[in-house]
Write an enzyme that holds these catalytic residues in place. Structure first.
Site, PDB file in Angstrom:
ATOM      1  N   ARG A  48      41.409  32.307  46.153  1.00  0.00           N
ATOM      2  CA  ARG A  48      40.902  33.638  45.828  1.00  0.00           C
ATOM      3  C   ARG A  48      40.485  34.304  47.134  1.00  0.00           C
ATOM      4  O   ARG A  48      39.874  33.661  48.004  1.00  0.00           O
ATOM      5  CB  ARG A  48      39.672  33.547  44.905  1.00  0.00           C
ATOM      6  CG  ARG A  48      39.995  33.237  43.454  1.00  0.00           C
ATOM      7  CD  ARG A  48      40.701  34.394  42.753  1.00  0.00           C
ATOM      8  NE  ARG A  48      40.941  34.128  41.344  1.00  0.00           N
ATOM      9  CZ  ARG A  48      42.072  33.614  40.854  1.00  0.00           C
ATOM     10  NH1 ARG A  48      43.073  33.294  41.654  1.00  0.00           N
ATOM     11  NH2 ARG A  48      42.204  33.438  39.545  1.00  0.00           N
ATOM     12  N   GLU A  64      41.833  43.151  46.607  1.00  0.00           N
ATOM     13  CA  GLU A  64      43.232  43.249  46.180  1.00  0.00           C
ATOM     14  C   GLU A  64      43.349  44.505  45.322  1.00  0.00           C
ATOM     15  O   GLU A  64      42.484  44.708  44.462  1.00  0.00           O
ATOM     16  CB  GLU A  64      43.634  42.029  45.346  1.00  0.00           C
ATOM     17  CG  GLU A  64      43.791  40.800  46.204  1.00  0.00           C
ATOM     18  CD  GLU A  64      44.139  39.540  45.402  1.00  0.00           C
ATOM     19  OE1 GLU A  64      44.448  39.655  44.203  1.00  0.00           O
ATOM     20  OE2 GLU A  64      44.089  38.449  45.988  1.00  0.00           O
ATOM     21  N   HIS A  90      49.448  38.144  46.055  1.00  0.00           N
ATOM     22  CA  HIS A  90      48.965  37.287  44.958  1.00  0.00           C
ATOM     23  C   HIS A  90      50.104  36.908  43.999  1.00  0.00           C
ATOM     24  O   HIS A  90      50.083  37.277  42.823  1.00  0.00           O
ATOM     25  CB  HIS A  90      47.815  37.966  44.204  1.00  0.00           C
ATOM     26  CG  HIS A  90      46.938  36.994  43.462  1.00  0.00           C
ATOM     27  ND1 HIS A  90      45.582  37.166  43.307  1.00  0.00           N
ATOM     28  CD2 HIS A  90      47.224  35.817  42.832  1.00  0.00           C
ATOM     29  CE1 HIS A  90      45.081  36.160  42.602  1.00  0.00           C
ATOM     30  NE2 HIS A  90      46.068  35.323  42.294  1.00  0.00           N
TER      31      HIS A  90
HETATM   32  C1  DGY Z   1      45.492  32.008  38.500  1.00  0.00           C
HETATM   33  O1  DGY Z   1      46.107  31.497  37.541  1.00  0.00           O
HETATM   34  O2  DGY Z   1      44.280  31.889  38.635  1.00  0.00           O
HETATM   35  C2  DGY Z   1      46.298  32.779  39.497  1.00  0.00           C
HETATM   36  O3  DGY Z   1      45.549  33.284  40.524  1.00  0.00           O
HETATM   37  C3  DGY Z   1      47.094  33.866  38.850  1.00  0.00           C
HETATM   38  O4  DGY Z   1      48.102  33.240  38.180  1.00  0.00           O
END
Ligand code: DGY
Length: 329
Positions: free
Chosen positions: A241, A270, A289
């Site tokens: 993240r 983002e 992402h």
């Molecule tokens: C998640 O699954 O947490 C990803 O960041 C998005 O698919």
């Protein structure tokens, strides 16, 4: 089901899960736009629904939950759930489902790919061609680095960290260090991985790859101080993240040469501004992402998110639940 339950479908998810819900007789209320709902729209649309199928673009915070406490459950289409105030959902007795495992291969490919792309300046060199700057062969320009025999440091050893370690050992015979709240015996047994503290991880790794959830403890943990402890030849990879790293401090560490490069699939915020300095740095690769963006992973997530809803209404429980303590109450 005595009465058909209404599920708010917040985005356009792969058909496979949506069809499962339709087959089971659920009434589906779709948000028709490409953009995510605003917080106000989300509250409004959830009012006449029994459950919500949502993802990381929806802010399921205290305000939403207090105004939507009638919900039977929330089914998150993602493995990460930092967009949801799970503690508050638990206090209100709302079970939350999520979709682990199915994006492990896809996300690992992005971490592994970013590592190679960064080490060899692939994105920067591609952009040179687009700008018409592919000149003659130049023996000393834009040299990258090799990964063979280097040390990988995994921050947050879990399913994806383990797969990344296996790929790096298999491809480049890398030594594996990891820093995690708990030991990960499989990594120690199969790869001779060593569990170290955060400072040792930073000081000894050639590639540091973040695979942790975003929590109050991990928010901003990769800050200026952390980068100053890394090797000046090191690469930082983040597919977890964005807020796990402090972006202005990452930019400073790259500009000052405190670290060598960075590969990011996640940024903070983002989407990233198109004039963000990271986008023009030679030793940086940024992706928007896309860790779980394969057909296989997204179908798996859709199926899992739907099954959590179906099983919840069939049995009162669900296969992949974030807060099982709700059911104990
Ligand atoms: C998640 O699954 O947490 C990803 O960041 C998005 O698919």
């Amino acid at each position: 089901m005595e009465k058909s339950k209404t599920i708010l479908i917040t985005r356009q998810y792969p058909d496979i899960g949506i069809d499962l819900l339709k087959d089971q007789g659920f009434h589906l209320k779709f948000w028709p736009m490409e953009r995510p709902m605003t917080p106000e729209e989300l509250v409004e649309h959830a009012q006449d629904c029994d459950a919500v199928l949502c993802t990381l673009t929806e802010k399921i915070d205290k305000t939403f939950l207090d105004r939507s406490s009638h919900l039977d459950m929330i089914s998150q289409f993602a493995v990460g759930f930092d967009n949801i105030d799970v503690d508050h959902a638990t206090r209100l007795g709302i079970p939350v489902g999520y979709t682990p495992d199915v994006m492990t291969e896809a996300t690992t490919d992005i971490a592994f790919g970013l590592m190679i792309a960064t080490a060899r300046k692939m994105v920067f060199n591609h952009k040179k061609i687009l700008r018409g700057e592919w000149g003659s062969f130049t023996p000393k320009d834009h040299l990258g680095m090799e990964l063979m025999g280097k040390t990988l440091g995994i921050f947050g050893m879990g399913r994806i960290g383990m797969k990344m370690s296996l790929r790096c050992r298999g491809a480049y015979d890398m030594d594996i260090l990891y820093c995690s709240r708990n030991p990960y015996p499989e990594a120690e047994e199969r790869l001779n991985a060593r569990r170290v503290d955060f400072h040792q991880l930073l000081a000894q790794s050639d590639v540091v790859s973040a695979h942790c959830p975003l929590t109050p403890e991990t928010r901003g943990i990769f800050n200026g101080e952390a980068f100053s402890r890394m090797k000046s030849s090191a690469i930082f990879i983040n597919t977890a993240r964005g807020p796990v790293h402090n972006e202005p401090e990452l930019i400073r560490a790259l500009e000052s040469g405190e670290i060598w490069g960075a590969g990011l699939d996640v940024t903070d915020p983002e989407p990233m501004d198109r004039d963000n300095p990271l986008l023009s740095m030679e030793n940086v690769c940024v992706l928007p992402h896309i860790g779980s963006a394969t057909q296989e992973a997204r179908d798996g997530m859709s199926r899992r998110a739907a099954k959590n809803i179906i099983e919840f209404y069939r049995t009162g429980s669900m296969p992949h639940m974030v807060n099982p303590q709700v059911l104990e109450k």
